[in-house]
Design a protein around this motif. Structure first.
Motif, PDB file in Angstrom:
ATOM      1  N   THR A   1       0.834  -1.206   0.000  1.00 28.21           N
ATOM      2  CA  THR A   1       0.000   0.000   0.000  1.00 28.21           C
ATOM      3  C   THR A   1       0.864   1.250   0.000  1.00 28.21           C
ATOM      4  O   THR A   1       1.829   1.356   0.769  1.00 28.21           O
ATOM      5  CB  THR A   1      -0.916   0.011   1.243  1.00 28.21           C
ATOM      6  N   PHE A   2       0.504   2.190  -0.849  1.00 29.37           N
ATOM      7  CA  PHE A   2       1.161   3.501  -0.914  1.00 29.37           C
ATOM      8  C   PHE A   2       0.203   4.544  -0.360  1.00 29.37           C
ATOM      9  O   PHE A   2      -0.913   4.706  -0.866  1.00 29.37           O
ATOM     10  CB  PHE A   2       1.538   3.833  -2.354  1.00 29.37           C
ATOM     11  N   ASP A   3       0.617   5.238   0.704  1.00 33.33           N
ATOM     12  CA  ASP A   3      -0.204   6.265   1.350  1.00 33.33           C
ATOM     13  C   ASP A   3      -0.101   7.556   0.533  1.00 33.33           C
ATOM     14  O   ASP A   3       0.701   8.443   0.828  1.00 33.33           O
ATOM     15  CB  ASP A   3       0.282   6.472   2.786  1.00 33.33           C
ATOM     16  N   ALA A   4      -0.930   7.657  -0.498  1.00 34.36           N
ATOM     17  CA  ALA A   4      -0.824   8.779  -1.436  1.00 34.36           C
ATOM     18  C   ALA A   4      -1.175  10.103  -0.781  1.00 34.36           C
ATOM     19  O   ALA A   4      -0.555  11.135  -1.059  1.00 34.36           O
ATOM     20  CB  ALA A   4      -1.739   8.530  -2.636  1.00 34.36           C
ATOM     21  N   SER A   5      -2.185  10.113   0.089  1.00 34.71           N
ATOM     22  CA  SER A   5      -2.588  11.377   0.704  1.00 34.71           C
ATOM     23  C   SER A   5      -1.505  11.916   1.640  1.00 34.71           C
ATOM     24  O   SER A   5      -1.297  13.131   1.714  1.00 34.71           O
ATOM     25  CB  SER A   5      -3.899  11.185   1.474  1.00 34.71           C
ATOM     26  N   LYS A   6      -0.802  11.049   2.335  1.00 31.03           N
ATOM     27  CA  LYS A   6       0.305  11.509   3.188  1.00 31.03           C
ATOM     28  C   LYS A   6       1.445  12.033   2.337  1.00 31.03           C
ATOM     29  O   LYS A   6       2.056  13.061   2.658  1.00 31.03           O
ATOM     30  CB  LYS A   6       0.790  10.368   4.077  1.00 31.03           C
ATOM     31  N   ALA A   7       1.740  11.350   1.229  1.00 32.12           N
ATOM     32  CA  ALA A   7       2.852  11.748   0.374  1.00 32.12           C
ATOM     33  C   ALA A   7       2.630  13.120  -0.250  1.00 32.12           C
ATOM     34  O   ALA A   7       3.580  13.907  -0.375  1.00 32.12           O
ATOM     35  CB  ALA A   7       3.068  10.700  -0.714  1.00 32.12           C
TER      36      ALA A   7
ATOM     37  N   MET B   1      -0.142  15.374   0.613  1.00 29.33           N
ATOM     38  CA  MET B   1      -0.871  16.360   1.410  1.00 29.33           C
ATOM     39  C   MET B   1      -0.367  16.480   2.845  1.00 29.33           C
ATOM     40  O   MET B   1      -0.821  17.336   3.590  1.00 29.33           O
ATOM     41  CB  MET B   1      -2.366  16.002   1.425  1.00 29.33           C
ATOM     42  N   GLY B   2       0.546  15.613   3.251  1.00 28.20           N
ATOM     43  CA  GLY B   2       1.126  15.720   4.578  1.00 28.20           C
ATOM     44  C   GLY B   2       0.583  14.690   5.558  1.00 28.20           C
ATOM     45  O   GLY B   2      -0.449  14.057   5.324  1.00 28.20           O
ATOM     46  N   PRO B   3       1.283  14.511   6.717  1.00 24.37           N
ATOM     47  CA  PRO B   3       0.906  13.496   7.708  1.00 24.37           C
ATOM     48  C   PRO B   3      -0.514  13.644   8.253  1.00 24.37           C
ATOM     49  O   PRO B   3      -1.123  12.662   8.675  1.00 24.37           O
ATOM     50  CB  PRO B   3       1.940  13.700   8.822  1.00 24.37           C
ATOM     51  N   LYS B   4      -1.042  14.858   8.264  1.00 22.15           N
ATOM     52  CA  LYS B   4      -2.401  15.089   8.769  1.00 22.15           C
ATOM     53  C   LYS B   4      -3.423  14.260   7.997  1.00 22.15           C
ATOM     54  O   LYS B   4      -4.470  13.886   8.534  1.00 22.15           O
ATOM     55  CB  LYS B   4      -2.736  16.576   8.665  1.00 22.15           C
ATOM     56  N   TYR B   5      -3.140  13.956   6.746  1.00 25.90           N
ATOM     57  CA  TYR B   5      -4.092  13.237   5.891  1.00 25.90           C
ATOM     58  C   TYR B   5      -3.631  11.803   5.611  1.00 25.90           C
ATOM     59  O   TYR B   5      -3.988  11.222   4.589  1.00 25.90           O
ATOM     60  CB  TYR B   5      -4.277  13.996   4.578  1.00 25.90           C
ATOM     61  N   SER B   6      -2.867  11.250   6.540  1.00 27.54           N
ATOM     62  CA  SER B   6      -2.344   9.905   6.354  1.00 27.54           C
ATOM     63  C   SER B   6      -3.465   8.886   6.157  1.00 27.54           C
ATOM     64  O   SER B   6      -4.439   8.848   6.921  1.00 27.54           O
ATOM     65  CB  SER B   6      -1.488   9.506   7.565  1.00 27.54           C
ATOM     66  N   HIS B   7      -3.345   8.081   5.123  1.00 29.95           N
ATOM     67  CA  HIS B   7      -4.271   6.996   4.773  1.00 29.95           C
ATOM     68  C   HIS B   7      -5.683   7.474   4.410  1.00 29.95           C
ATOM     69  O   HIS B   7      -6.617   6.697   4.452  1.00 29.95           O
ATOM     70  CB  HIS B   7      -4.340   5.960   5.893  1.00 29.95           C
ATOM     71  N   PHE B   8      -5.822   8.722   4.029  1.00 32.29           N
ATOM     72  CA  PHE B   8      -7.104   9.165   3.491  1.00 32.29           C
ATOM     73  C   PHE B   8      -7.288   8.636   2.071  1.00 32.29           C
ATOM     74  O   PHE B   8      -8.404   8.342   1.654  1.00 32.29           O
ATOM     75  CB  PHE B   8      -7.203  10.693   3.511  1.00 32.29           C
ATOM     76  N   VAL B   9      -6.196   8.523   1.332  1.00 29.65           N
ATOM     77  CA  VAL B   9      -6.227   7.928  -0.008  1.00 29.65           C
ATOM     78  C   VAL B   9      -5.061   6.939  -0.092  1.00 29.65           C
ATOM     79  O   VAL B   9      -3.898   7.339   0.031  1.00 29.65           O
ATOM     80  CB  VAL B   9      -6.101   8.983  -1.119  1.00 29.65           C
TER      81      VAL B   9
END
Length: 370
Positions: A305-311, A313-321
């Motif tokens: 899994t690649f945590d695209a939202s963290k990459a 948009m930043g750590p605040k949005y980790s695993h949102f996408v």
């Protein structure tokens, strides 16, 4: 002078002083009452995670669904689009997990009235749409540490032991018109992995309520003998059996900080034999004509899994996408013997495999948290 007369002025003075104090006290504002510290408003769900996922299985299978290629080879695979809703929550005494999939196959896995080979009942080639399947799974745990208010079940990497219950429900609109209704119960052993990961093992008992098989309905092809050559209502009730479910997840926290967007996960489910697939014991012998069930292995051993939202948009949005790729392996699908079960896993006349009862498929998808 009499002692009582000496005390009278003194008593009067004391009385006046006391009255004066009472009057002053009444005139002065009373101190503000001390308020108790408010009790923290703890939410019922400590974690509440909901996700929508779209994924694509490149070479999935559906037992009995196959076609012949111009060179005579048998194609038993079908691509599937999968639309999923997943819910996971944690509350004071345990967890709840629910997932429902809608799977849409290609024409190589045709919907009814086409037969599994893609032909209509009288033999001509059909133009039926691909099968649409719904499958739901629910699992709930009740932790022993939480129930008994103790930490006795946290030993080394073992984090908790829990009671586990759940259900599996499924149906599809293909020629077989299958329906699955199972309930499960047992225990779960939860272990910690590095980087806030986990590994769970759950030995379970499976109780089957009913599995529908339209082609075994008495009267469909001939009157038949209920329980011998056909099923009176098309429903097969399997005896209880065992199941072991495992799953894991771990962030790849050993990567450099600039690359900590990846995680691995996976699952393996092993289900025991459950008697004759068609509840017709006369056909449960050995060899390629047998319809006896086999041990089933349903797994997705690895998902990256690649945590695209963290990459982006930043750590605040980790695993949102999340964007992911995976590999699936499913041996003896639904308990069907991939080397026997004529007419489904093998071609009855020749014994050649239909390649439809074992699944080996890459898949990819994107999940959005909301």
């Amino acid at each position: 002078m009499h002692a009582s007369r000496l005390l009278t002025p003194i008593a009067l003075a004391v009385s006046l002083i006391a009255c004066s104090s009472i009057v002053r006290a009444a005139d002065e504002p009373s101190p503000a009452p001390v308020k108790a510290k408010p009790i923290a408003d703890v939410p019922f769900f400590l974690v509440n995670d909901n996700r929508l996922t779209f994924s694509y299985q490149f070479t999935a299978t559906d037992p009995g669904a196959y076609s012949f290629q111009p060179n005579g080879a048998v194609n038993g695979t079908t691509a599937k689009q999968v639309y999923s809703f997943t819910h996971f929550d944690v509350w004071a005494y345990g967890t709840n997990f629910f997932n429902i999939d809608m799977l849409k196959s290609t024409h190589n896995d045709p919907a009814s009235p086409c037969q599994p080979t893609g032909t209509l009942p009288f033999g001509q080639t059909g133009a039926c749409a691909g099968t649409t399947e719904f499958y739901g799974l629910e699992r709930s745990t009740f932790g022993w540490n939480e129930i008994f208010d103790t930490k006795a079940f946290k030993i080394g990497p073992l984090r908790n032991i829990s009671f586990e219950v759940g259900a599996d429900l499924g149906t599809a609109n293909n020629y077989y018109a299958p329906a699955t209704n199972n309930v499960v119960a047992g225990l779960q052993f939860a272990f910690d992995l590095p980087y806030k990961g986990y590994f769970n093992v759950a030995p379970l008992v499976v109780y089957n309520i009913a599995s529908h098989k339209s082609f075994l309905q008495c009267g469909l092809f001939n009157p038949g003998t209920p329980g011998v050559t056909c099923l009176a209502d098309g429903n097969r009730v399997f005896p209880p059996t065992w199941k072991i479910e495992t799953n894991y997840y771990m962030d790849l926290g050993f990567l450099p900080e600039s690359m900590r967007y990846f995680a691995i996960s996976g699952r393996v489910s092993v289900t025991g034999q459950k008697g004759d697939i068609n509840t017709l014991p006369a056909l449960s012998g050995v060899g390629r004509f047998s319809t006896a069930s086999k041990i089933e292995v349903n797994s997705e051993p690895i998902r990256l899994t690649f945590d695209a939202s963290k990459a982006f948009m930043g750590p605040k949005y980790s695993h949102f996408v999340d964007v992911w790729v995976a590999y699936r392996y499913w041996k003896n699908k639904f308990g069907l013997d991939s080397n026997a079960t004529p007419g489904t896993c093998t071609i009855a006349a020749t014994g050649v495999s239909t390649n439809s009862c074992t699944e080996k498929s890459a898949s990819a998808g994107v999940s959005v948290k909301f």
